[in-house]
Design a protein around this motif. Structure first.
Motif, PDB file in Angstrom:
ATOM      1  N   PHE A  67       0.828  -1.210   0.000  1.00  0.00           N
ATOM      2  CA  PHE A  67       0.000   0.000   0.000  1.00  0.00           C
ATOM      3  C   PHE A  67       0.868   1.267   0.000  1.00  0.00           C
ATOM      4  O   PHE A  67       0.478   2.285  -0.525  1.00  0.00           O
ATOM      5  N   SER A 246      -0.231  11.876   0.347  1.00  0.00           N
ATOM      6  CA  SER A 246      -1.093  10.696   0.458  1.00  0.00           C
ATOM      7  C   SER A 246      -0.400   9.523   1.131  1.00  0.00           C
ATOM      8  O   SER A 246      -1.023   8.495   1.377  1.00  0.00           O
ATOM      9  N   GLU A 250      -5.240   6.950   5.113  1.00  0.00           N
ATOM     10  CA  GLU A 250      -5.880   5.633   5.193  1.00  0.00           C
ATOM     11  C   GLU A 250      -5.834   4.933   3.832  1.00  0.00           C
ATOM     12  O   GLU A 250      -5.920   5.577   2.788  1.00  0.00           O
ATOM     13  N   HIS A 251      -5.781   3.612   3.863  1.00  0.00           N
ATOM     14  CA  HIS A 251      -5.831   2.835   2.623  1.00  0.00           C
ATOM     15  C   HIS A 251      -7.098   3.175   1.849  1.00  0.00           C
ATOM     16  O   HIS A 251      -8.129   3.475   2.432  1.00  0.00           O
ATOM     17  N   GLY A 252      -6.992   3.092   0.535  1.00  0.00           N
ATOM     18  CA  GLY A 252      -8.183   3.233  -0.301  1.00  0.00           C
ATOM     19  C   GLY A 252      -8.446   4.650  -0.746  1.00  0.00           C
ATOM     20  O   GLY A 252      -7.543   5.338  -1.227  1.00  0.00           O
ATOM     21  N   ASP A 253      -9.690   5.076  -0.567  1.00  0.00           N
ATOM     22  CA  ASP A 253     -10.100   6.367  -1.103  1.00  0.00           C
ATOM     23  C   ASP A 253      -9.281   7.537  -0.571  1.00  0.00           C
ATOM     24  O   ASP A 253      -9.013   8.501  -1.289  1.00  0.00           O
ATOM     25  N   GLN A 255      -6.079   7.807   0.324  1.00  0.00           N
ATOM     26  CA  GLN A 255      -4.816   7.961  -0.410  1.00  0.00           C
ATOM     27  C   GLN A 255      -5.075   8.472  -1.825  1.00  0.00           C
ATOM     28  O   GLN A 255      -4.393   9.364  -2.315  1.00  0.00           O
ATOM     29  N   HIS A 256      -6.064   7.865  -2.448  1.00  0.00           N
ATOM     30  CA  HIS A 256      -6.422   8.222  -3.818  1.00  0.00           C
ATOM     31  C   HIS A 256      -6.781   9.709  -3.908  1.00  0.00           C
ATOM     32  O   HIS A 256      -6.279  10.452  -4.758  1.00  0.00           O
ATOM     33  N   ARG A 257      -7.630  10.149  -2.998  1.00  0.00           N
ATOM     34  CA  ARG A 257      -8.126  11.523  -2.989  1.00  0.00           C
ATOM     35  C   ARG A 257      -7.002  12.513  -2.700  1.00  0.00           C
ATOM     36  O   ARG A 257      -6.902  13.561  -3.338  1.00  0.00           O
ATOM     37  N   ALA A 259      -3.915  12.272  -3.338  1.00  0.00           N
ATOM     38  CA  ALA A 259      -3.054  12.429  -4.510  1.00  0.00           C
ATOM     39  C   ALA A 259      -3.697  13.355  -5.541  1.00  0.00           C
ATOM     40  O   ALA A 259      -3.043  14.238  -6.102  1.00  0.00           O
ATOM     41  N   MET A 308      -8.991  15.075   2.771  1.00  0.00           N
ATOM     42  CA  MET A 308     -10.406  15.355   3.008  1.00  0.00           C
ATOM     43  C   MET A 308     -11.120  15.601   1.669  1.00  0.00           C
ATOM     44  O   MET A 308     -10.504  15.609   0.622  1.00  0.00           O
ATOM     45  N   GLY A 380     -17.816   6.879   5.666  1.00  0.00           N
ATOM     46  CA  GLY A 380     -16.688   7.688   5.219  1.00  0.00           C
ATOM     47  C   GLY A 380     -16.403   8.831   6.162  1.00  0.00           C
ATOM     48  O   GLY A 380     -15.240   9.179   6.413  1.00  0.00           O
ATOM     49  N   LYS A 383     -14.653   7.455   9.189  1.00  0.00           N
ATOM     50  CA  LYS A 383     -13.313   6.996   8.830  1.00  0.00           C
ATOM     51  C   LYS A 383     -12.381   8.186   8.544  1.00  0.00           C
ATOM     52  O   LYS A 383     -11.217   8.184   8.946  1.00  0.00           O
TER      53      LYS A 383
END
Lengths: 467, 467, 467
Positions: A67, A246, A250-253, A255-257, A259, A308, A380, A383
């Motif tokens: 990850f 990122s 947290e893993h998933g959204d 990190q994606h967000r 970036a 966020m 969400g 989290k």
């Protein structure tokens, strides 16, 4: 208050025993402390197979390594090549910029693993480390690299090591207060890394104020090639900043967000930097100092809010503003700080890290305060802000308040810490260079001879270039 | 047809109000459009937990971020460091090469997110973005960087921004025609990025033909250090090209295969480039221009077919041929294009992108036409060419035909678009430099003074180096 | 024994037909051999969907590509930018350093895919390749880059290609003996890559001993900018070394652990390098040669043990020692080897690769011998050393013995192979430069003219700078 200055060469900058001693002693201390405290975390330990079963993981790919490792490597590049080369813009301080950055970061990450480990990864008397610890150690050292930017060219390597020791320590304390006591979110470190690091460095350079620095003024500029080297640093910081912000989300959204937000903010920042760089110069020409630095302010300023739901256009707005603030700072504020407040800020970290860091903290507070279950979804929402356990009933506006408090704490810690460390570094025993030898590699480095004859004599009218 | 030329300095290259205005206005437009249209896609949105359940995903690692983010970062490096430094070979245009590339790419990725978003990620009135959109935006900008190579040193930053605006728009249209209407495969963009970008740039530079360019001939070469900086660009392009060609391929085998094919093609290309570079020089010496550029042709030329079952030896053959074609192009074709067709191609993009791009399109068409269920497996065959829905009954040979049509469309779009944009850029209001000021940073940049005195006076016999 | 030397220019360094011929012929050979032997492995083949079902994999993310591709790219950067730029420290050999490294590595990876493929990935008459093969090919070439360091500046590109051909072959044999026959662990290649590569190169340079090398002594140093370029190489090697040592470790904890151990070792190494660099210079100044090289010794020295339970503090100790050993080597051993043993080691690979490689082999043997089921866990113990099948009953101490044997085999293979290759390279038909033309780009490269006039005349008192 200022200690008397003799002829430059009279200052004792001889490192032969002091530098080796401090390096060796401290490294031995690291070994002992690592021996006592540091072990592999469960995902890096050979017992992983058992761990996997316990955690009901079906595949090795669930190991945190996969990850975060790519982001870690990007962050690693930012610390060593990014900062190291960005500071290479000075015409005669390339070895010092990249070499001392290398030295302080290599020591700093070890000490940070310990300090942050005691606060965050301490279990049964041991610090259990994994890839996230490596990233956090790099982050912590990032704040030291920022402070280094303010005093670049004016200190000895010993002073830098001492500053690193203290700053890493205080960073870890400040980070603990923010993340654990105030329960603040700051994944990309607008507050913990940039605001803290920048004000820390600014106070240190204020205390180390050198009234005769104009003696080395000719060396404070860049040459064509040093500006190109510096662009390597700039671009790696710029390109990898999405990884920076990122890396520990947290893993998933999340990190994606983080970036995506960072990518957007940085893109906008480039345009306003170019605009104001041209606008603020009489002939409308672009200034490399701005391009090298202010283009990065957008990354700093979404450090808190990137994970966020800042939204892409929110990121563009932040980047837009920060490109302007930072460029204007370079043109008007840096000279003012130097002449009026006696803050000699070699790299202009006030413009690249302090102001954008504050903005980043504020944007984070606002974004947190404005969060709704509607936007984040029920799960969400919980989290994103970790509203669990003791924080189960915290509301977004309260969170916003705590975020704001985090900014204040970071600034205060930086001012207090910087004062302490500045006072220590002012002691006349650390081998700092005389004013006329600042920004000059050959005090602490063996510089290739021929180059010296090429480049030096040209600038030195007393010595004839050809007999 | 050519507008009359006065003494160089008479040309108005003053950027002070024009450049800031365009940067700020366009960035504001981006913010407004992002505000209206752009939102996070489901994998970057805070509702991801619900999404995960809906899609029956068991782990956060299934988020597209983890499939593509490392490749995205590699592509990002190629666009900003790769292209930026590759174009740094000119002795006095380093700031312009890396700085203008930075500017146009930073604007271009924003506009590309919108344009490509409207075509490909538009749902319920919103553009939903994720990491794949970031990669595609970088790709789109790549085609602008290519075109920039043809006009390098001869245009103002305003012209570059205008070109970017139009080229990104047309890129998105062309891409839509190819991928959606013709249902063509082109993951690494031999057609959409390289062929399109190169012919676009070649037409623009043809229209901007400067008959007096020999006035700045002395600045059109490299110096030792500028060639070394350019090698940074070359190597990052070369090393990360496997990521480029695999970045948006299907998860799993397709990404894996695309990386391997590209790796092989590039390796072969280096050997034939070296061979022909030595062979075509009287003294048998290697030429840095070839090493910097032709070694990359192998990556361009497998851009369409890398994700197909091209096989490693097929890739070697493609790389073998392209190293030769590209090097021969630099030696014979570039001078011919300039003297006969009045195409002044600063970086030789015809050799690095146009011809290898065409070859890449053709190789892709052949590889597609030659596909069999035997080689791909029943499922793999359908997956590789997306023979589903309306395309369920398309045969490999038909696919090959459409692939070939894609080349043609790309070339035509590039010629038409380049003509339009060239005509616009030719208007005498964009602040382009006079012929004798081409390839020269200090028209648009503040250049460090000392360096100027070091480097300039040496080449300027009129001004005595020492009074 | 030494062949007679004439005036330098009398030596035939004309490459025009020899270099193209060898490049083209060998590349054709690669194509033929790839055509006969190389195919995609199951994870890169279009039949992957079926494979997935057979292996009971639920997701594309289980494809080895996602476990190893980020590390592969880091390794790739180390080989091409890391080694290429590290060797750029010579003032007039930048093109040769990065360009010849590029050439030999591009050829070497192809030949390595075949050689290693025959030994390790050969199934039903075909070599099946995937991302792990690419990494291994890069590793193999790494050992050639190391050997290149010893003869840097003193050989023709043809000699380098010939050395690559033989060294890759012998590397693969040695690797097969170690990994398959002795069942030795060596994921980061302390033995197979560093020890083997370094002693191989040292023997070659010994055999190619040039008694008159002081004729080009003035070119054997660095200049300010070449040292900065070299630091790019150093830092990329340093930062990405954790990827190098973990790239082919087992999925999960082993990769994770290898990265952490390497990170720690390298950090410690920087401090002792700085300490000894300052301590061993009369004026206490730091020497760029040490910073560029000895800081990396810590990565070499955990190449075998990084994936084992070396523990973070164990890694620090190894790094601590190697920084010292390597720096002391540069100061005392390199001059001794040259004057007494006639080993002219341009880059000092004895200090960076040979000694740390040996230490790495020994540390690996000790760490293996000290392994217990308690530390590794029952499953982890078996997995870490692959104590399955025929090796089911091997004990740690026996494993330690085999590890030690692996060191010996590597050294012997290197000595024998280096002797053979050195003898071949000594034949007077490969176009090597005369002693006075060593470390000089313009024998084999077209060097930009102006730069020549800038830089050359300054160092050449016989030619007046201005007529």
């Amino acid at each position: 208050m200022e200690r008397p200055r003799h002829q430059g060469m009279a200052k004792n900058t001889y490192m032969r025993w002091r530098l080796p001693l401090i390096c060796l002693l401290w490294e031995v201390a690291m070994i002992v402390l690592f021996g006592v405290f540091v072990r592999f975390g469960p995902e890096a330990d050979a017992h992983w197979e058992e761990e996997k079963r316990e955690m009901n993981l079906t595949s090795d790919i669930e190991n945190d390594f996969y990850f975060r490792y790519p982001s870690f490597q990007d962050v690693h590049v930012m610390i060593f090549v990014g900062f190291g080369f960005l500071m290479m813009f000075l015409k005669r301080y390339g070895f010092g910029a990249v070499g001392f950055n290398f030295l302080l970061a290599a020591f700093g990450i070890q000490w940070a693993l310990l300090m942050q480990g005691w606060f965050h990864s301490f279990k049964n008397g041991k610090i259990l480390i994994g890839v996230e610890n490596l990233i956090n150690a790099d982050f912590c050292v990032g704040s030291v690299c920022i402070a280094f930017g303010a005093i670049l060219g004016k200190t000895s390597p010993i002073q830098l090591l001492i500053m690193t020791l203290f700053q890493v320590t205080l960073f870890a304390v400040n980070e603990y207060i923010l993340l654990n006591l105030l329960h603040v979110k700051d994944a990309g470190g607008s507050m913990t890394i940039h605001t803290f690091g920048a004000y820390f460095g600014l106070v240190v350079t204020r205390i180390l104020y050198r009234p005769n620095l104009e003696q080395s003024k000719d060396k404070q500029g860049s040459v064509y090639h040093s500006d190109l080297f510096a662009m390597i640093g700039t671009l790696y910081l710029w390109m990898y900043w999405p990884s920076f912000n990122s890396a520990i989300s947290e893993h998933g959204d999340a990190q994606h967000r983080a970036a995506i937000n960072t990518y957007c903010s940085l893109a906008a920042c480039v345009l306003t930097t170019m605009a104001f760089s041209s606008m603020l110069q009489k002939k409308g020409k672009l200034d490399m100092v701005h391009i090298q630095n202010a283009t990065l302010a957008g990354g700093v300023a979404v450090g808190t809010s990137a994970e966020m739901m800042l939204t892409p256009y929110g990121s563009l707005i932040v980047g837009f503003i920060c490109g302007i603030v930072s460029t204007v700072g370079y043109v008007y504020l840096t000279p003012f700080l130097e002449s009026r407040l006696h803050i000699q800020d070699t790299c202009g970290i006030h413009n690249l890290h302090a102001m954008p860091g504050l903005i980043g903290g504020i944007v984070g507070a606002i974004t947190a305060a404005a969060a709704t279950e509607d936007v984040y979804g029920k799960e969400g929402f919980i989290k994103a802000f970790d509203f669990t356990g003791a924080y189960r009933s915290r509301t977004p506006s309260v969170q916003g308040g705590f975020q704001a408090a985090g900014i204040l704490v970071s600034v205060l810690m930086a001012l207090a810490g910087g004062t302490l460390v500045g006072a220590i570094l002012k002691l006349p025993v650390w081998g700092d260079p005389a004013a006329e030898n600042c920004f000059e590699d050959d005090i602490y480095w063996e510089v290739p001879e021929e180059e010296e004859s090429d480049a030096y004599h040209m600038h030195n009218p007393d010595k004839p270039a050809s007999p």
